[in-house]
Design a protein around this motif. Structure first.
Motif: not given
Ligand code: ZN
Length: 296
Positions: A125-126, A58-59, A48, A54-56, A129, A96, A51-52
């Protein structure tokens, strides 16, 4: 006959609150697995946190490329099947994937719901990306570790890296993200899974599973040189190029093959639960480590 669900281990002891380190420099996000004491084995706390991170990345528009790496001797020795921080019994309210909480479920549902989310779902999901990702691999890259390297677009390895998926010893046909016959020629994938032996970085490179091999002391330099190059290219061009290849892989059946084999994987878990003491055919971290040493 074993318990209907994983043996309840009430005492999860995390050795760190931050199993993932995150930093950004010159458009390159570095995501570092930081459980070196346990070979960066992945518990849910780590997946998890990954995932946080990776999303950071991405954003954050300043991030153009992502490097995934592991602190210490090894990139990743796989899923956590025995550290004090093993947390398979824990609920994760902020899931997720559209799957329900596994933790209070009986029978095969426990592992099935959990692995739909935390292994198959998150790995896919990864892979999706839209920014380019590079796995920087040293030492062991075993089983669940393969899933992390494989979801990246490029793999740079040190010459001492090795790869293995030894879950045949658990009676299981490969890890949950079943990309083996796409990463390797089918006959080699059979050898890799049926025998569970280690594959050297050199052989992985020769077969096209790894993009570049360098001496250990040049690993960081080589990885970040490629990352710096990618960081210069147009964001949309990189995203579309990556999507193009992923799309063709899926047209060749990667996604549907993975869906089918995931169910064989779970037949194996359920079978193990019926005939042994756990869903891993009675194996644990210690027995696997001892066996893998012999099979090196
Ligand atoms: Zn599994």
């Amino acid at each position: 006959m074993s318990d209907l669900v994983e043996p309840r281990k009430a005492d999860i002891v995390y050795e760190t609150e931050n199993p993932i380190l995150y930093s950004v420099e010159n458009g390159i996000a570095s995501i570092t697995m930081d459980r070196p004491k346990y070979g960066n084995t992945q518990n849910s706390q780590m997946t998890y946190a990954l995932d946080d991170a990776f999303m950071k990345a991405v954003n954050d528009d300043a991030v153009r490329v992502i490097v995934l790496r592991g602190n210490g001797k090894h990139f990743s020795s796989g899923h956590d099947i025995g550290s004090p921080g093993r947390d398979v019994v824990k609920s994760w309210p902020d899931r997720k994937m559209p799957w329900w909480d596994h933790a209070n479920k009986p029978g095969a549902e426990f592992n099935y719901a959990r692995e739909q989310e935390v292994y198959l779902g998150l790995s896919r999901r990864w892979r999706d990306i839209p920014k380019p990702t590079i796995a920087m691999v040293q030492g062991a890259c075993i089983a669940g570790g393969l899933m992390l390297a494989w979801v990246c677009d490029l793999i740079v390895a040190s010459d001492d890296a090795f790869f293995a998926d030894p879950v045949i010893r658990m009676g299981i046909p490969g890890v949950e993200y079943f990309a083996h016959p796409f990463e390797l020629p089918p006959r080699v994938a059979k050898e890799f899974l049926l025998l569970g032996e280690r594959m050297s970085a050199q052989r992985a490179y020769d077969l096209g599973m790894v993009n570049k091999i360098v001496p250990r002391d040049k690993l960081e330099e080589a990885t970040y040189a490629w990352a710096a190059k990618l960081a210069e290219f147009p964001r949309m061009g990189l995203a579309l190029t990556k999507q193009a290849i992923n799309h063709v892989e899926d047209l060749r059946g990667k996604r549907t093959a993975m869906d089918a084999v995931f169910h064989m994987h779970h037949l194996a878990h359920a079978h193990n639960d019926l005939i042994s003491t756990n869903h891993l055919a009675g194996q644990d971290a210690k027995s696997m480590a001892a066996a893998n040493k012999k099979n090196a």
